[in-house]
Design an enzyme around this catalytic site. Structure first.
Site, PDB file in Angstrom:
ATOM      1  N   LYS A 126       2.026 -23.669  -1.824  1.00 28.17           N
ATOM      2  CA  LYS A 126       2.543 -25.045  -1.777  1.00 28.17           C
ATOM      3  C   LYS A 126       3.903 -25.136  -1.090  1.00 28.17           C
ATOM      4  CE  LYS A 126      -0.034 -26.861  -5.697  1.00 28.17           C
ATOM      5  NZ  LYS A 126      -0.028 -27.660  -6.910  1.00 28.17           N
ATOM      6  N   GLU A 157       6.698 -35.311   3.532  1.00 24.04           N
ATOM      7  CA  GLU A 157       7.140 -36.520   2.821  1.00 24.04           C
ATOM      8  C   GLU A 157       7.205 -36.217   1.334  1.00 24.04           C
ATOM      9  OE1 GLU A 157       4.305 -39.407   4.165  1.00 24.04           O
ATOM     10  OE2 GLU A 157       5.527 -39.880   5.920  1.00 24.04           O
ATOM     11  N   ASP A 187       0.703 -34.154  -6.701  1.00 26.16           N
ATOM     12  CA  ASP A 187       0.814 -33.689  -8.101  1.00 26.16           C
ATOM     13  C   ASP A 187       1.720 -34.650  -8.873  1.00 26.16           C
ATOM     14  OD1 ASP A 187      -0.707 -31.393  -7.793  1.00 26.16           O
ATOM     15  OD2 ASP A 187       1.007 -30.184  -7.177  1.00 26.16           O
ATOM     16  N   GLY A 228       7.818 -22.707 -18.653  1.00 25.37           N
ATOM     17  CA  GLY A 228       7.403 -22.272 -17.319  1.00 25.37           C
ATOM     18  C   GLY A 228       8.280 -22.835 -16.218  1.00 25.37           C
ATOM     19  N   GLY A 286       6.972 -22.503 -12.655  1.00 29.01           N
ATOM     20  CA  GLY A 286       6.094 -22.143 -11.532  1.00 29.01           C
ATOM     21  C   GLY A 286       5.984 -23.272 -10.522  1.00 29.01           C
ATOM     22  N   GLY A 287       4.940 -23.187  -9.692  1.00 27.03           N
ATOM     23  CA  GLY A 287       4.767 -24.118  -8.573  1.00 27.03           C
ATOM     24  C   GLY A 287       4.697 -25.583  -8.960  1.00 27.03           C
ATOM     25  N   VAL A 288       4.091 -25.888 -10.093  1.00 26.88           N
ATOM     26  CA  VAL A 288       3.874 -27.297 -10.449  1.00 26.88           C
ATOM     27  C   VAL A 288       5.052 -27.882 -11.251  1.00 26.88           C
ATOM     28  CG1 VAL A 288       2.669 -27.000 -12.670  1.00 26.88           C
ATOM     29  CG2 VAL A 288       2.015 -28.863 -11.176  1.00 26.88           C
ATOM     30  N   ASN A 339      11.727 -20.222 -19.393  1.00 21.34           N
ATOM     31  CA  ASN A 339      10.819 -19.432 -18.551  1.00 21.34           C
ATOM     32  C   ASN A 339      11.074 -17.948 -18.773  1.00 21.34           C
ATOM     33  OD1 ASN A 339       8.751 -19.443 -16.451  1.00 21.34           O
ATOM     34  ND2 ASN A 339      10.294 -18.402 -15.208  1.00 21.34           N
ATOM     35  N   TYR A 385      -6.614 -27.079 -17.333  1.00 24.05           N
ATOM     36  CA  TYR A 385      -7.773 -27.896 -17.741  1.00 24.05           C
ATOM     37  C   TYR A 385      -9.033 -27.048 -17.838  1.00 24.05           C
ATOM     38  CZ  TYR A 385      -8.573 -27.960 -12.703  1.00 24.05           C
ATOM     39  OH  TYR A 385      -8.751 -27.588 -11.393  1.00 24.05           O
TER      40      TYR A 385
HETATM   41  P1  ATR Z   1       4.174 -19.259  -9.028  1.00 24.75           P
HETATM   42  O1  ATR Z   1       5.308 -18.706  -9.840  1.00 24.75           O
HETATM   43  O2  ATR Z   1       3.730 -18.350  -7.926  1.00 24.75           O
HETATM   44  O3  ATR Z   1       4.400 -20.652  -8.591  1.00 24.75           O
HETATM   45  P2  ATR Z   1       2.445 -20.292 -10.983  1.00 24.75           P
HETATM   46  O4  ATR Z   1       1.086 -19.848 -11.412  1.00 24.75           O
HETATM   47  O5  ATR Z   1       2.620 -21.655 -10.456  1.00 24.75           O
HETATM   48  O6  ATR Z   1       2.936 -19.220  -9.970  1.00 24.75           O
HETATM   49  O7  ATR Z   1       3.478 -20.130 -12.204  1.00 24.75           O
HETATM   50  C1  ATR Z   1       3.400 -19.136 -13.074  1.00 24.75           C
HETATM   51  C2  ATR Z   1       4.210 -19.515 -14.315  1.00 24.75           C
HETATM   52  O8  ATR Z   1       3.603 -18.911 -15.443  1.00 24.75           O
HETATM   53  C3  ATR Z   1       5.624 -19.003 -14.267  1.00 24.75           C
HETATM   54  O9  ATR Z   1       6.472 -19.810 -15.043  1.00 24.75           O
HETATM   55  C4  ATR Z   1       5.445 -17.622 -14.913  1.00 24.75           C
HETATM   56  O10 ATR Z   1       6.602 -17.057 -15.466  1.00 24.75           O
HETATM   57  P3  ATR Z   1       7.517 -16.074 -14.584  1.00 24.75           P
HETATM   58  O11 ATR Z   1       8.351 -16.962 -13.722  1.00 24.75           O
HETATM   59  O12 ATR Z   1       8.298 -15.305 -15.591  1.00 24.75           O
HETATM   60  O13 ATR Z   1       6.567 -15.209 -13.800  1.00 24.75           O
HETATM   61  C5  ATR Z   1       4.494 -17.968 -16.011  1.00 24.75           C
HETATM   62  N1  ATR Z   1       3.755 -16.811 -16.492  1.00 24.75           N
HETATM   63  C6  ATR Z   1       2.666 -16.250 -15.926  1.00 24.75           C
HETATM   64  N2  ATR Z   1       2.253 -15.185 -16.663  1.00 24.75           N
HETATM   65  C7  ATR Z   1       3.107 -15.090 -17.710  1.00 24.75           C
HETATM   66  C8  ATR Z   1       3.229 -14.196 -18.831  1.00 24.75           C
HETATM   67  N3  ATR Z   1       2.360 -13.188 -19.019  1.00 24.75           N
HETATM   68  N4  ATR Z   1       4.229 -14.400 -19.722  1.00 24.75           N
HETATM   69  C9  ATR Z   1       5.098 -15.403 -19.543  1.00 24.75           C
HETATM   70  N5  ATR Z   1       5.056 -16.292 -18.505  1.00 24.75           N
HETATM   71  C10 ATR Z   1       4.071 -16.132 -17.601  1.00 24.75           C
END
Ligand code: ATR
Length: 269
Positions: free
Chosen positions: A65, A76, A106, A130, A132-134, A154, A216
């Site tokens: 993303k 945009e 999103d 968390g 992450g991407g979203v 996080n 989901y």
């Molecule tokens: P990306 O980080 O590439 O955008 P994502 O799937 O959108 O991937 O986000 C993953 C999220 O799940 C992150 O917040 C990740 O935590 P980290 O930043 O510490 O990696 C969290 N996550 C995934 N597996 C996890 C685990 N086993 N324990 C705790 N958090 C986890």
């Protein structure tokens, strides 16, 4: 026949083709929507396929993303959200060339899902798990609704700190600590697997809170199951997923299909 794609890695789990192909049939659109697992190195070529009219539009999912942005003519998106999930083209009538534009549906997906619940965010304490991407899209929507506080925790502290640079009002919480909240949101991927456990101290939560999970599939993660069993309201990410797809569909086709029971059922595995 027009062609649309969702790109990501992994991509097997994506239900976007199911949804868009259903709407093509319902609206008599001669098009096909496919999923494609790609590598970072493929992005440039796939985007040039839009320029050459081989592909009409693309949805982008984890982990691309952000990495698609340099290949676009224009993104945009709000300044603090480096995340594009929908790509479309705009024809320049003078040069005849397509301009490639990226946007983020999103944001609107989460906004509609929240509005659907009738839960009012204003003045509430929100706790996000968390980074992450979203996650930025979720924070962006919430902050517009004026909660009293947005806390975020996080596992990797650095990623939480990076988000705080974009959204200075965030209150960072140690991973594993459970603060008092009105709404808790899981934006991590923990819950996709059956034995996944979020480090939430459920003993201290009580009832009448709102548990939201962006996941989901499965329909009900352990996080939502436990939340529900304690007497809290729960919602999974299905509506957000449907509404982000609907918004992309609207951008590509200028149509707004109904979200009815058939759509909800269509996505049940
Ligand atoms: P990306 O980080 O590439 O955008 P994502 O799937 O959108 O991937 O986000 C993953 C999220 O799940 C992150 O917040 C990740 O935590 P980290 O930043 O510490 O990696 C969290 N996550 C995934 N597996 C996890 C685990 N086993 N324990 C705790 N958090 C986890």
């Amino acid at each position: 026949m027009k062609k649309y794609l969702v790109i990501g890695n992994p991509i097997d789990h994506s239900l976007s083709p199911r949804l868009h192909n259903y709407w093509f049939r319902e609206n008599n659109i001669d098009a096909i929507y496919e999923k494609k697992q790609i590598k970072e190195i493929d992005i440039k070529r796939i985007i040039s396929d839009i320029r050459n009219n081989k592909i009409e539009g693309i949805n982008v999912t984890v982990p691309f993303k952000k990495s698609v942005i340099p290949f676009l003519d224009r993104a945009e998106i709000p300044e603090n959200i480096q995340s594009v999930n929908t790509i479309y083209s705009e024809k320049n009538n003078i040069t005849g060339l397509n301009k490639i534009i990226g946007t983020n549906t999103d944001i609107v997906g989460f906004k509609y899902a929240l509005e659907h619940t009738k839960f009012s965010i204003k003045g509430k304490k929100i706790f996000i798990l968390g980074a992450g991407g979203v996650t930025p899209s979720i924070i962006y929507v919430l902050q517009e609704m004026e909660p009293s506080i947005i806390m975020l925790s996080n596992r990797t502290k650095e990623k939480a700190e990076n988000l705080k640079k974009l959204f200075p009002q965030l209150e960072l919480i140690e991973w594993g600590d459970t603060e008092n909240f009105d709404m808790i949101i899981n934006t991590t991927s923990l819950g996709l697997k059956e034995n996944d456990k979020l480090p939430v101290n459920y003993d201290r939560i009580g009832s009448g809170k709102f548990f939201y999970d962006v996941i989901y599939n499965p329909i009900e993660t352990n996080f939502l199951k436990i939340g529900k069993s304690l007497g809290n309201i729960t919602l999974n990410g299905k509506l957000m997923f449907i509404y982000q797809a609907l918004s992309a569909f609207n951008i590509w086709h200028g149509l707004e299909p109904d979200v009815d029971e058939n759509i909800i059922k269509l996505l049940d595995q």
